[in-house]
Each structure stands twice: as structure tokens, then as C-alpha cells.
Scaffold this motif. Structure first.
Motif, PDB file in Angstrom:
ATOM      1  N   GLN A  48     113.846  72.485  24.875  1.00  0.00           N
ATOM      2  CA  GLN A  48     114.391  72.435  26.233  1.00  0.00           C
ATOM      3  C   GLN A  48     113.510  71.554  27.132  1.00  0.00           C
ATOM      4  OE1 GLN A  48     116.996  75.393  26.724  1.00  0.00           O
ATOM      5  NE2 GLN A  48     117.764  73.559  27.699  1.00  0.00           N
ATOM      6  N   GLU A  52     114.312  67.555  28.620  1.00  0.00           N
ATOM      7  CA  GLU A  52     114.262  67.177  30.036  1.00  0.00           C
ATOM      8  C   GLU A  52     113.279  66.026  30.249  1.00  0.00           C
ATOM      9  OE1 GLU A  52     116.351  68.269  32.116  1.00  0.00           O
ATOM     10  OE2 GLU A  52     117.153  69.899  30.894  1.00  0.00           O
ATOM     11  N   LEU A 100     113.258  74.788  42.463  1.00  0.00           N
ATOM     12  CA  LEU A 100     114.680  74.759  42.152  1.00  0.00           C
ATOM     13  C   LEU A 100     115.426  74.223  43.366  1.00  0.00           C
ATOM     14  CD1 LEU A 100     116.194  75.564  39.648  1.00  0.00           C
ATOM     15  CD2 LEU A 100     116.553  77.808  40.620  1.00  0.00           C
ATOM     16  N   TRP A 112     111.800  72.032  36.898  1.00  0.00           N
ATOM     17  CA  TRP A 112     111.857  73.500  36.935  1.00  0.00           C
ATOM     18  C   TRP A 112     111.984  74.038  35.508  1.00  0.00           C
ATOM     19  CZ3 TRP A 112     111.457  77.578  40.226  1.00  0.00           C
ATOM     20  CH2 TRP A 112     112.024  78.788  39.810  1.00  0.00           C
TER      21      TRP A 112
ATOM     22  N   GLU B  58     116.237  86.092  35.404  1.00  0.00           N
ATOM     23  CA  GLU B  58     115.339  85.756  34.284  1.00  0.00           C
ATOM     24  C   GLU B  58     113.997  86.459  34.461  1.00  0.00           C
ATOM     25  OE1 GLU B  58     115.823  83.842  36.830  1.00  0.00           O
ATOM     26  OE2 GLU B  58     113.944  82.861  37.309  1.00  0.00           O
TER      27      GLU B  58
ATOM     28  N   ILE C  53     122.017  72.719  25.576  1.00  0.00           N
ATOM     29  CA  ILE C  53     122.486  72.156  26.852  1.00  0.00           C
ATOM     30  C   ILE C  53     121.257  71.752  27.663  1.00  0.00           C
ATOM     31  CG2 ILE C  53     122.624  74.487  27.828  1.00  0.00           C
ATOM     32  CD1 ILE C  53     124.924  73.527  29.584  1.00  0.00           C
ATOM     33  N   ASP C  54     121.372  70.682  28.442  1.00  0.00           N
ATOM     34  CA  ASP C  54     120.243  70.297  29.303  1.00  0.00           C
ATOM     35  C   ASP C  54     120.686  70.215  30.764  1.00  0.00           C
ATOM     36  OD1 ASP C  54     121.581  67.967  29.594  1.00  0.00           O
ATOM     37  OD2 ASP C  54     120.164  66.709  28.492  1.00  0.00           O
ATOM     38  N   ILE C  82     122.709  80.386  24.319  1.00  0.00           N
ATOM     39  CA  ILE C  82     121.771  79.319  24.713  1.00  0.00           C
ATOM     40  C   ILE C  82     122.179  78.711  26.050  1.00  0.00           C
ATOM     41  CG2 ILE C  82     121.154  76.929  24.110  1.00  0.00           C
ATOM     42  CD1 ILE C  82     120.690  77.907  21.266  1.00  0.00           C
ATOM     43  N   GLN C  84     123.976  80.265  28.328  1.00  0.00           N
ATOM     44  CA  GLN C  84     123.773  81.325  29.320  1.00  0.00           C
ATOM     45  C   GLN C  84     122.310  81.374  29.754  1.00  0.00           C
ATOM     46  OE1 GLN C  84     125.995  83.096  30.874  1.00  0.00           O
ATOM     47  NE2 GLN C  84     124.688  84.601  31.882  1.00  0.00           N
ATOM     48  N   SER C  85     121.397  81.213  28.789  1.00  0.00           N
ATOM     49  CA  SER C  85     119.984  81.351  29.160  1.00  0.00           C
ATOM     50  C   SER C  85     119.560  80.197  30.062  1.00  0.00           C
ATOM     51  CB  SER C  85     119.087  81.513  27.929  1.00  0.00           C
ATOM     52  OG  SER C  85     118.870  80.274  27.337  1.00  0.00           O
ATOM     53  N   LEU C  86     120.069  78.978  29.842  1.00  0.00           N
ATOM     54  CA  LEU C  86     119.693  77.886  30.757  1.00  0.00           C
ATOM     55  C   LEU C  86     120.344  78.076  32.126  1.00  0.00           C
ATOM     56  CD1 LEU C  86     117.933  75.256  30.667  1.00  0.00           C
ATOM     57  CD2 LEU C  86     120.098  74.067  30.835  1.00  0.00           C
ATOM     58  N   GLU C  88     120.993  80.905  33.503  1.00  0.00           N
ATOM     59  CA  GLU C  88     120.220  81.934  34.215  1.00  0.00           C
ATOM     60  C   GLU C  88     118.885  81.376  34.688  1.00  0.00           C
ATOM     61  OE1 GLU C  88     119.926  85.562  31.968  1.00  0.00           O
ATOM     62  OE2 GLU C  88     122.094  85.681  31.760  1.00  0.00           O
ATOM     63  N   LEU C  89     118.266  80.551  33.842  1.00  0.00           N
ATOM     64  CA  LEU C  89     116.974  79.971  34.227  1.00  0.00           C
ATOM     65  C   LEU C  89     117.114  79.123  35.490  1.00  0.00           C
ATOM     66  CD1 LEU C  89     114.019  79.401  33.552  1.00  0.00           C
ATOM     67  CD2 LEU C  89     114.775  77.519  32.127  1.00  0.00           C
ATOM     68  N   THR C  90     118.221  78.390  35.590  1.00  0.00           N
ATOM     69  CA  THR C  90     118.414  77.546  36.762  1.00  0.00           C
ATOM     70  C   THR C  90     119.180  78.302  37.858  1.00  0.00           C
ATOM     71  OG1 THR C  90     120.324  76.642  35.618  1.00  0.00           O
ATOM     72  CG2 THR C  90     118.343  75.336  35.548  1.00  0.00           C
ATOM     73  N   ARG C  91     119.365  79.597  37.646  1.00  0.00           N
ATOM     74  CA  ARG C  91     119.977  80.524  38.614  1.00  0.00           C
ATOM     75  C   ARG C  91     121.388  80.108  39.030  1.00  0.00           C
ATOM     76  NH1 ARG C  91     114.352  81.424  41.739  1.00  0.00           N
ATOM     77  NH2 ARG C  91     113.316  82.380  39.990  1.00  0.00           N
TER      78      ARG C  91
END
Lengths: 162, 482, 112
Positions: A48, A52, A100, A112, B58, C53-54, C82, C84-86, C88-91
Motif C-alpha cells: 500500500q 502510493e 487527511l 496519509w 481504524e 486499491i490505491d 482490502i 474496505q480497509s483503505l 476506512e483508513l482514509t475515513r
């Protein structure tokens, strides 16, 4: 993509600066990290962050110009993975603070994500005659004049423990 | 029985406390709010739950993980924040099996879940809602998949008719304002809300967390809860009901009455806090809701961003540095002779180290500033590091502290204990300089800094200073390893 | 990556599979834009089979979401873990409407 292994714990990969090539490199890094750490989370996190960072190089350091090279050094140091991403494009004067953006903003989530995915990352520009300071997220910047005209290498290092 | 915990409040009511965290992670009497909810579930014999999160999802997941630490099995999903309970249930990958318990996890409850379930046994209604003191207790037992009355659990409720169970004992606090949050904390400290507080009762009315230094005589009257790793000066006066979070330092003669001190705060000498919530350098008045941002770090400070706020004030340090410089003048003469004899061509080496001065970076966030210091090219350690005295006068170094390092070295510190040691202010002398051999590993030096910081006290600083003075006359200082 | 378009009554469905990254962003952006403009304001982006995903892919989703808001339509996502986790990380989960599977998403869109 080119690959060269220096030891059992290190390998160097190289791609052309094209968006299409980034996935090859990222999948390779993912596999290497999975092999080294045995942890799916660790491998995904490194991939990840690397995705980026390499996207940034393609987009901002090389302005989407193909035919430039991006070299990625991967190595395992005890219980830590180190990924060095090298380019010869436009240097960053400072490493942005990982904040963010508002939902409205479509871009600038990359730092981020990198910050959340790895334990540490830092950036340095070096050329034949001198090495710039090591830059840290949100830290002090540096002021390079006319660096585009001198051959130089930018190195972004990602560290991830497992 | 399946349990659904709704913890997706957006938290506007509790701003500014929720500006960089969410309600489930808000500390209340030494634990996060969601922890209190989970403990209440465990007390009622419920050991698995599905939690619905929204802001900072998270971080909440990272904190609670699988729930093992609380003896629970937790799963998670997310919502857009304060979504209706009906919608949340519709969007679950594994809908709960009836009968199930659904409750808000972002309000405070004590001793009510067990009683509610016991009372609910006596009814066969398809949907039963808990009421406390005539008000919604945000808890429901459902015997059918999606009853309309679920809307009563929405944060923005639209009241629907539903069979209700009145709970007689225990407490429910909705935490829907700063005043309610303040009251809930004080009630927890005083025992009016029964919670499992993380600490031991060390005196009548005083509960104290681990590794905290506080004197029972500080509690003048009332009740106090003090979290872990706190340092409360013996001359501090606590009265009324007081809650002090983890990692808080309260300096001499401060007076705290009926207040909540959030974690990582510093309260300066003779500061009076009454009927307020202190978070970092913010003072939140509970009666008016006014938020005062204190810029003077001697009054209130955020210890997360202000690592040097312990021990001798910086002014004393600088004065002491100047005195030491005057005392060391003969050494400077000796040093210049030595350096000219040994290395007349390159008498000085430049070093860039990270000091204790706090500067604001481009984003307005405080950072420890770097400073340049010269060292003399001689073998005698005591002469070699003489110019560091100038850094003490400039405020970059303290007289006593940890070993100063460069930013590059500091970056390598990644583990929790390393980060903790890294908070130690950099000093001219200190246990690491005095007791650890120069050729010891970086890890060993960091361990020594960590020990210094964990056992920090002003008396100890004076002891190190005396030790350093003695060391100036030792053989090692003049002929020791460089 | 593979992009597959389907239609279920008045709901447009885009099924993405494989890696959804910067290299694919322009094409997906274009396809979603066309669907938002031409569709009935009901769009389901099914990413159950997306393996990675990025942030550039997130940007595509945000732009589609904003375009849909202008049309007062609804965009619903179905995510692989995967993705979903990104998110959530980026809210972004506080903004996007996310459903656990395609059936639930279609039911939600069909209901209004």
C-alpha cells in the motif's frame, strides 16, 4: 521490470516510469514481504505504501513522462523490511505532513496512507558532490536551487517492522 | 445471544474533546468509553459483540482488536455516522439472530444491562426498550429481525411506540454535552456511577492508577480518581470531585476543584482549576462552554507535544548554564591551548543535534528544534564538549537530561519504549553521559535515558549534577575514551 | 483490471475486478462519469473482486460520488475487505454508502 538479487535478504527491482508498470513492482514487493515476514498484513501494508510512493514518483517527480527509471531496493533487516525508492526526477523540498484532506479533495491522500502503513519513512536527495539533509514527514524543508540541472537521486525510504 | 453495539456518534456535542478522537475512544475515569460498555456487557455475561463504528473507525479497531483483552470476541463494521439503526442492521454482512440485544455503546451505563435482560425474560414482547428515570436508555432486546421501534436507538431519535422496561438501579448518562461528560466523570470518581476503575484505593476517596505519584494529603475533601503514570506534587490541593487522566503532571501548589484533567496535560505552579475540563493547553469552562487556549506553557501544556515540561524551568537552566560558563573559563583557556597544540588546522567539529526548544513547523505543529554545536578537536572529554555549555545558555540543552542525538538517530527509535525514552529532554550531563561507556551500543544508551525519564525527579537531577561536578575531577574526564 | 457493466431494472451496476490503481483510474473515471450522466441516478459499484486499491482509485470514486450528488442520485459501493480497509483508513466510509453484498445493495437502491 528488471530484478537483481545481491544476497538472500536483498533485491533490486527497476521499472520504467509508467503507471502501467507500477503494479508489477508492487506485486513483486508484496510477494517479497510475504516471503520475509509471513504476515499478510505486513505485506499488504508495504504494498500500500509503496504503491502510493511510486505513483508519486511517476506523477510528480517525472510528470508522467515515460522512459525514466525507478529503482526499488528491497531488503530484510532482522525483523524489519526496508524499501528504498530511487528516482532522478524533480526533488521534493520537504516531506509533507501526513494529514487527511477534506472529503471534497480528490487527491493528496497518499502521504496519509504511507504514514499509516509503515513505521517510518524519510527522504533524501543526493548528488555527486553533496548529500542533502534527511527530510522527515512535516519536518523542516530544504532549499535546493537548480537541482534539476545537476544529476541527482531522490531516495524515499520506507521501514516496516513485523 | 447476538449483541450489536452502535458506536457511530459523530460527536459534535462534545467538541472540542472530539476534534481529534471519537466518542468510543474518549477517556472517562481512566478508560475509554467503549471499554466501559464492553465491561458492562461482560458483567452481564455477554462475551461477543458486533460494533458499528464511524469516525476514527481504524483507530478504534486498532485499540480493541479482537477483544481478547476484555474476554470478548468482537467484530466490526462501519456506518456513515449516526445512521439509523434500521439502516445499520440492513447493511450488516451477518445480520444478528433473534433474539438479540442492540444498544448504543457511546453513552455511559453502569449495572443496567443484566437487570434489563432479567426483566426482559418476563415479557414476550417482540421488542423491548429500556427506560431509565423516564428517559431512553438506548438499549433494546429484539425478538424479530427489524422492528420499527429500532428508530428509538438512533442518536437523532424519532420516538416509536414500544413496550418498555423501567430500570430502577444503575446509571445511564447520554454524554450529550460537555457538562454531562464532566458530571459523568465526577460521578465515576465519587462512586455514584459504579464502574471498574483502573486503580487501587490508596486513601479514603482516592483511587490511584499504576506508577502514579500522589500524596493522600493532597485530597483536601471529596473524591479523586488519578490515572496511571501521573505526577502530582505533594503541595497540590484536590477538592470536590476530581478526575485526572493518565500521564498528567500537576506542579506545585496547583488547586484543582470539581474538574476533569484529560490525559497528557500539564498544570503549572499555583494554577487554579475549578469546575472545568482541562485538555492539553485548553481550559474548557463547563458552565459556559467557553474554551480558553492557554499559550503560556508554564500554566497549561500538552505533554504530547511539549516534551520538556518537567524539572527545572528553562529559565533556571539557562541561568545555571551561564554560571557554569563563568566557572569553566579557566578550562576554556586550557582547551584553546590543547587544541592549538594538537589540531591547529581543524580545531572544531560541527554537529547538528536535536535540542529542547520547541518551534512551530510549517503546519503550526510544535517540533523539537535542531541546533548547531561545535566540539573541540581534543581527546579530553571534559574539554571536547565545553562548547555545549553555550547550548545550555541558548536553551537548546538542559543542564541535566538524556544524551542529545541527531534527528537521524531519533528517527530510528520506533518501539514504544524507544519513543518513551525519546521524550527525555536532551542535557549537557546526565546518567547516560556519566555512567554508560562511550563505546556502549546505542540501545544501551537509550535504555539509560529511558530509565532516567521514567524515574525523573528534581532531586535526582541535583544528584546527577553533583555527580557531574565530581566527574570533572576524575581521571576518566581527562584521559577517558572519547 | 476488468470492468464489467450490467443493468438491473433502473440500476446501473459496474463490477470491477483485479487491481484498481492509478493506471486504471482514467478509464474507470470515464466509464463512471458516462453512467452517472446517462443513468437514472442509481449506481452500484461492485468491488467485491478487487484485490488492491490505491488513493488514485479512491479519487475516482469520490469524483463519481460528487457527480451523483449533483444529480441527487445515489451511489452505493460493495467492497472487498482490502478495499474496505483503505476506505476506512482514509475515513471515506463516513461519506460513501457501503453495503455488504450486491443483493443488499440492489435492494437498497431499488427501495429508493
Amino acid at each position: 521490470m528488471l530484478a537483481r538479487s545481491e544476497s538472500n535478504y536483498a533485491i533490486t527491482l527497476a521499472i520504467r516510469s509508467e503507471a502501467e508498470q507500477v503494479s508489477l513492482l508492487c506485486e513483486a514487493l508484496h510477494a517479497l514481504c510475504l516471503y520475509a515476514s509471513g504476515s499478510v498484513e505486513c505485506a499488504l501494508a508495504v504494498q500500500q505504501a509503496a504503491a502510493e510512493a511510486i505513483n508519486n514518483v511517476v506523477e510528480h517527480a517525472y510528470h508522467n513522462q515515460p522512459d525514466n527509471e525507478i529503482i526499488v531496493g528491497w531488503c530484510q533487516e532482522e525483523r524489519q523490511i526496508r524499501v528504498d525508492i530511487l528516482d532522478e526526477g524533480l526533488s521534493m523540498a520537504r516531506l509533507p505532513k501526513p494529514v487527511l484532506p477534506d472529503f471534497e479533495a480528490e487527491s493528496s491522500r497518499g502521504w496519509w496512507i504511507i504514514n499509516a502503513s509503515v513505521d517510518k519513512y524519510f527522504y533524501q536527495t543526493i548528488c555527486d558532490t553533496f548529500a542533502g539533509p534527511v527530510l522527515h514527514p512535516g519536518g523542516m524543508g530544504t532549499d535546493f536551487k537548480d537541482l534539476e540541472n545537476i544529476p541527482h537521486t531522490n531516495i524515499l525510504t520506507l521501514l516496516k517492522r513485523f | 445471544m447476538d449483541v450489536i453495539v452502535l458506536a457511530d456518534r459523530k460527536g459534535q456535542e462534545l467538541l472540542p474533546l472530539t476534534d481529534n478522537t471519537c466518542i468510543p475512544l474518549l477517556p472517562l475515569a481512566g478508560k475509554t468509553l467503549l471499554e466501559h460498555t464492553l465491561e458492562a456487557l461482560v458483567q452481564a455475561g455477554l462475551r461477543q459483540a458486533h460494533i458499528v463504528l464511524s469516525p476514527y473507525a481504524e483507530e478504534v479497531k486498532g485499540y480493541f482488536g479482537t477483544g481478547e483483552r476484555w474476554g470478548m470476541a468482537l467484530t466490526y463494521s462501519t456506518s456513515r455516522g449516526e445512521e439509523s439503526a434500521v439502516q445499520v442492521l440492513a447493511s450488516l454482512a451477518n445480520p444478528p439472530e433473534s433474539p438479540f440485544l442492540i444498544l448504543r455503546g457511546d453513552v455511559l451505563r453502569s449495572n443496567v444491562i443484566g437487570e434489563f435482560l432479567a426483566q426482559a425474560e418476563t415479557s414476550t414482547a417482540a421488542c423491548l426498550q429500556a427506560q431509565f428515570a423516564g428517559d431512553n436508555a438506548f438499549m433494546m432486546l429484539c425478538r424479530e429481525p427489524r422492528p420499527a421501534a429500532l428508530a428509538n436507538l438512533d442518536w437523532e431519535q424519532t420516538l416509536q411506540a414500544c413496550e418498555q422496561v423501567e430500570i430502577a438501579e444503575g446509571v445511564v448518562n447520554k454524554l450529550d454535552s460537555l457538562a454531562a461528560f464532566h458530571q459523568a466523570n465526577l460521578a465515576a470518581a465519587a462512586g455514584r456511577i459504579r464502574l471498574l476503575l483502573p486503580g487501587l484505593q490508596t486513601a479514603l476517596g482516592m483511587t490511584q492508577g499504576r506508577n502514579s505519584q500522589v500524596h493522600p494529603q493532597s485530597l483536601k475533601q471529596g473524591a479523586a480518581f488519578i490515572g496511571a503514570y501521573c505526577n502530582v506534587h505533594p503541595s497540590v490541593e484536590l477538592s470536590g470531585e476530581v478526575v485526572i487522566g493518565d500521564h498528567v503532571i500537576i506542579d506545585q501548589c496547583a488547586v484543582i476543584t470539581d474538574s476533569v484533567i484529560m490525559p497528557h496535560s500539564y498544570i503549572g505552579e499555583m494554577v487554579e482549576v475549578r469546575n472545568a475540563i482541562v485538555r492539553g493547553n485548553e481550559l474548557i469552562r463547563v458552565d459556559s462552554g467557553a474554551v480558553l487556549k492557554i499559550t503560556d506553557a508554564f500554566l497549561l501544556a500538552d505533554l504530547n507535544t511539549n516534551p520538556i515540561h518537567q524539572g527545572l524551568g528553562s529559565v533556571y537552566n539557562r541561568i545555571l548554564g551561564a554560571l557554569l560558563l563563568i566557572l569553566s573559563l579557566p578550562l576554556w583557556l586550557l582547551a584553546s591551548i590543547a587544541v592549538l597544540l594538537k589540531n591547529p588546522t581543524a580545531p572544531l567539529n560541527k554537529q547538528v543535534l536535536r535540542g529542547n526548544k520547541i518551534i512551530l513547523d510549517d503546519f503550526g505543529l510544535p517540533q523539537r528544534a535542531e541546533f548547531v554545536v561545535w566540539q573541540l578537536n581534543v581527546t579530553m572529554p571534559v574539554l571536547r564538549y565545553l562548547p555545549r555549555l553555550l547550548a545550555v545558555i541558548s536553551g537548546d540543552l538542559r543542564v541535566v537530561g538524556g544524551l542529545p542525538v541527531s534527528i537521524e538517530q531519533a528517527v530510528q527509535r520506533m518501539e514504544d519504549w524507544e519513543k518513551f525514552a525519546d521524550q527525555a529532554p536532551a542535557g549537557l550531563v546526565g546518567p547516560t553521559h556519566l555512567l554508560i561507556p562511550v563505546n556502549a551500543t546505542a540501545e544501551e544508551k537509550l535504555l539509560s535515558d529511558s530509565f532516567y525519564w521514567a524515574n525523573f525527579s528534581i532531586q535526582q537531577d541535583f544528584r546527577y549534577m553533583a555527580q557531574a561536578l565530581r566527574a570533572v575531577f576524575s581521571r576518566k574526564a581527562w584521559f577517558g575514551e572519547v | 483490471m476488468v470492468i464489467n457493466e450490467q443493468k438491473h431494472d433502473d440500476i446501473d451496476i459496474v463490477v470491477l475486478s483485479g487491481r484498481f490503481v492509478m493506471a486504471d483510474a482514467p478509464e474507470v473515471r470515464e466509464r463512471l462519469k458516462t453512467l452517472v450522466e446517462a443513468g437514472q441516478g442509481k449506481l452500484l459499484v461492485n468491488m467485491e473482486s478487487v484485490t488492491f486499491i490505491d488513493s488514485s482509485a479512491c479519487a475516482v470514486l469520490i469524483s463519481a460520488f460528487k457527480a451523483m450528488q449533483l444529480k441527487t442520485g445515489r451511489l452505493v459501493l460493495v467492497n472487498s475487505p482490502i478495499v474496505q480497509s483503505l476506505i476506512e483508513l482514509t475515513r471515506l466510509h463516513t461519506v460513501f454508502e457501503i453495503m455488504p453484498n450486491a443483493e443488499a445493495a440492489i435492494a437498497a437502491l431499488a427501495a429508493g
